[in-house]
Design an enzyme around this catalytic site. Structure first.
Site, mmCIF file in Angstrom:
data_model
loop_
_atom_site.group_PDB
_atom_site.id
_atom_site.type_symbol
_atom_site.label_atom_id
_atom_site.label_comp_id
_atom_site.label_asym_id
_atom_site.label_seq_id
_atom_site.Cartn_x
_atom_site.Cartn_y
_atom_site.Cartn_z
ATOM 1 N N GLY A 112 0.533 -1.168 0.037
ATOM 2 C CA GLY A 112 -0.121 -0.019 0.067
ATOM 3 C C GLY A 112 0.784 1.296 0.028
ATOM 4 O O GLY A 112 1.666 1.445 0.827
ATOM 5 N N ALA A 155 -5.282 10.938 7.781
ATOM 6 C CA ALA A 155 -3.998 11.001 7.307
ATOM 7 C C ALA A 155 -2.861 11.087 8.352
ATOM 8 O O ALA A 155 -1.944 10.276 8.538
ATOM 9 C CB ALA A 155 -3.955 11.930 6.284
ATOM 10 N N VAL A 203 -1.991 -7.301 -4.379
ATOM 11 C CA VAL A 203 -1.532 -8.674 -3.447
ATOM 12 C C VAL A 203 -2.898 -9.484 -3.292
ATOM 13 O O VAL A 203 -3.954 -8.801 -2.787
ATOM 14 C CB VAL A 203 -0.962 -8.255 -2.212
ATOM 15 C CG1 VAL A 203 -0.926 -9.262 -1.180
ATOM 16 C CG2 VAL A 203 0.480 -7.455 -2.188
ATOM 17 N N GLY A 262 -0.411 4.163 0.290
ATOM 18 C CA GLY A 262 -0.958 5.578 1.024
ATOM 19 C C GLY A 262 -0.121 6.137 1.852
ATOM 20 O O GLY A 262 1.163 6.252 1.877
ATOM 21 N N ASP A 267 -5.986 2.913 8.099
ATOM 22 C CA ASP A 267 -7.413 2.701 8.073
ATOM 23 C C ASP A 267 -7.261 0.965 8.235
ATOM 24 O O ASP A 267 -8.411 0.532 8.757
ATOM 25 C CB ASP A 267 -7.931 2.750 6.570
ATOM 26 C CG ASP A 267 -8.199 4.336 6.402
ATOM 27 O OD1 ASP A 267 -7.750 4.969 7.239
ATOM 28 O OD2 ASP A 267 -8.664 4.439 5.394
ATOM 29 N N GLU A 303 -17.564 17.953 3.073
ATOM 30 C CA GLU A 303 -16.678 18.609 2.148
ATOM 31 C C GLU A 303 -17.570 18.574 0.858
ATOM 32 O O GLU A 303 -17.486 19.551 -0.064
ATOM 33 C CB GLU A 303 -15.305 18.236 2.296
ATOM 34 C CG GLU A 303 -14.716 18.667 3.309
ATOM 35 C CD GLU A 303 -13.274 18.273 3.770
ATOM 36 O OE1 GLU A 303 -12.593 19.187 4.246
ATOM 37 O OE2 GLU A 303 -12.978 17.352 3.036
#
Lengths: 427, 427
Positions: free
Chosen positions: B10, B313, B76, B12, B297, B168
């Site tokens: 990942g 984040a 994966v 991220g 997460d 948002e």
């Protein structure tokens, strides 16, 4: 004829210019997309140098302050001359007093339309984004194979057609492949990347002088592009292409050879040439229809040399202005001066600081031609924002060699799906 | 353990931060896309304010100069703890000495995964681009219907979930709809546009103080957003959504409610919570595996208040740094200090010059909070180029209200195809 309704089919250079110049009457501008696309820079989106939003503008925003123009996103499926109306895919028919037909063209596959999904051309944002995806995926896949101890196959991209589009694509691919992608794929060696430019004629850039096309040839070869002249493609497959009976395996095939005008033109029921372009009179109208004009790629308009004018942006733009002028003044057919194309020259870029320019007697190449090319293209973009963005992108790339838009959407699926779509749209 | 191989799943915030901090050992960074995505700004791509390339960066370019990191674009499919290796969709298996699992999450549909294609969430660039397409197509279609004399149906967009993402999105949609799209669609009146924000709880932005969520509520309402609290979605259809047994027709439904961690985690064979997150120890490892870390997460990591840390984040970034530090120093399990999340506050933007910020005891809203939000987000972007581009985009939009990326690719086909793809990817 006051308050007449003018329908413009196509928001390309010709249609857009005409719509912008028509200030008084009711104008309906129809396009199947919602944007005007600056096609001359499309290859830079395909090679990840620019983002789609750098070279395309929503038509509605372009005409936001021009209230007499209505934008309609629709697909025109037929033109009914008899009843002076056009038919859409979804909306009910719409009638016109004056019609400007500027639907542009797709690529010509010389009777092999089944090749299109395997060797797509470069006409729309979708084409460009899919080409980018294909190129980036090919690099990633090659890297995966290497990492897994696979064989050192060459990564070959074949570009069919040595005109400006083919040359610009070949140059951009070679540059992004060697200078930009190279360092990011340690497993791939430069000699593994092969950019093959296939031209049917004896030289690339046939539209330019022999001297300039030789210069372009030398420049491309210097960048590692393999050029095959007098070569014809006789077959296209998922995994490669047949060139003069020899099979060349390739990760991507890009079609930049020849145009075929929009099939919509057939519904006009008037004479067309071999490329499907409508034969228009000196006032760009079709026989017997003084208020039906055909522009740009869609028109076969004889130039002063007796040959049809080339499918270039400047031609379409000048035609758009001419037609708008005739319509604004309700000039009767008899009093219309014939359309004359003012050739301000030709430019083709080969790579960073490399280009060729042919302006009247002035033939130049190299850095100067490239700067000229940059300035001209920046100038023709719409709006401060795009000019500014594109300029900064080019400067950034010129300095860092890091292209800005090398993104793969998480959707190889789309490539296949859309290939299918493109194919259908061609049938 | 020198020269050990570290696999990171990942790219991220967590995975990227860890990879950047691991300077010595062999690192393989695996992602199914080729880019790192700045998810907090994804809604701005969805609402056409930013281009994909403004908020995403090719991982290979990010790690170009960090030679110990190899980037692999792969999916994966399983983690084999027993043999300490991972399995891919295409490549052969790869073994690891240290594993960092940071695959992120998708949206949770509370047992109704069949809703996803009809009410997609916002996690990937593809999600954002498709959402943009859907919104723009809805406007074009409404305009076509009006122009053809159709009924004045309302154009309704439903956003499910009143957390930061939902708020948002609602704000951005209301703004782009009224201020930006409005003028471009003369046939549509402002009151025809309805943005409906559905929240199951008693207030929006539950993570924030009651005072700030009231301010956000007022600001959104002022922008024309309809907010329905204590409301649950009981059904989703192509043409609308069931809210508390009432059917609301809508042109687009966006899912911003709840997360479900990646299905890959199940192959770890360790305890997970209701949201599919792996329960990790104070050093972010899983029981019995001192060198298998789970971040972001994907991890259920208990905070000081005894509750699991939120999927933000900053949490993932701090966890990435922590894990890299443990690995660099080969810290034995017994000597590891527990991970502690330093909460630097929360921000949510509502619209132009409107936001809420909660930093420790400091609770602010309005222009100041918005400027703070802009600065923080610009700061966390990668590279001068993106910071510069995004800043200029925001400035441009702030001044002109003309969003930069309102482009429809000539491919409604893709929307459907990709919906299908997303759906499959969910099965």
């Amino acid at each position: 004829m006051a308050g007449k309704r003018i329908i413009i089919i196509g928001g390309g250079f010709g249609g857009l210019t005409a719509a912008r110049a028509l200030r008084r009457d009711d104008v309906v501008l129809i396009d199947r997309t919602n944007h005007h696309l600056f096609q001359p820079l499309l290859y830079q989106v395909a090679t990840a140098a620019l983002s789609p939003s750098d070279i395309a503008w929503p038509l509605r925003t372009v005409f936001r302050s021009q209230r007499n123009v209505r934008v309609l996103m629709e697909e025109v499926i037929a033109i009914d001359r008899a009843v002076r109306s056009i038919r859409f895919r979804e909306s009910p028919p719409m009638s016109f007093d004056v019609l400007i037909v500027a639907p542009g063209s797709r690529h010509a596959y010389f009777g092999h339309d089944e090749w299109e999904p395997l060797a797509p051309g470069l006409k729309t944002l979708t084409d460009a984004v899919l080409m980018r995806e294909k190129m980036l995926l090919a690099f990633e896949e090659a890297d995966r194979r290497r990492a897994a101890g696979g064989p050192d196959e060459q990564l070959t991209f074949v570009i069919v057609g040595g005109g400006p589009t083919g040359v610009e694509l070949a140059g951009a691919l070679a540059e992004i492949g060697r200078k930009a992608m190279g360092p990011d794929f340690p497993t791939l060696r430069l000699e593994d990347l092969c950019i093959l430019l296939v031209e049917g004629g004896p030289r690339i850039l046939p539209g330019f002088s022999a001297e300039l096309s030789a210069k372009a040839d030398a420049a491309l070869s210097g960048m590692g592009v393999t050029i095959r002249l007098n070569s014809l493609v006789s077959g296209v497959r998922e995994d490669g292409v047949m060139i003069d009976q020899e099979f060349v395996p390739s990760a991507g095939i890009i079609w930049a050879a020849g145009n075929k005008a929009s099939p919509l033109l057939e519904t006009l029921g008037t004479a067309q040439d071999g490329a499907g372009r409508v034969k228009v009179g000196p006032d760009l109208t079709i026989p017997g229809e003084p208020w039906v004009f055909v522009l740009g790629d869609a028109a076969n308009c004889t130039g002063e040399d007796g040959k049809p004018l080339p499918g270039l942006a400047p031609v379409a733009i000048q035609q758009g202005r001419y037609v708008a002028d005739v319509i604004q003044h309700d000039t009767p057919p008899a009093e219309r001066r014939p359309f004359v194309y003012v050739d301000r020259g030709m430019l083709a870029t080969i790579g960073r600081a490399k280009a060729v320019a042919q302006i009247g007697r002035l033939h130049v190449s190299g850095l100067f031609a490239w700067l000229l090319w940059c300035i001209v293209h920046i100038f023709f973009l719409i709006g401060v924002r795009s000019r500014f963005r594109v300029m900064s992108e080019w400067l950034w790339y010129y300095v860092t060699f890091k292209p800005g838009a090398r993104l793969l959407f998480e959707q190889p699926a789309i490539v296949h799906n859309d290939r299918a779509t493109m194919h259908r749209s061609n049938e």
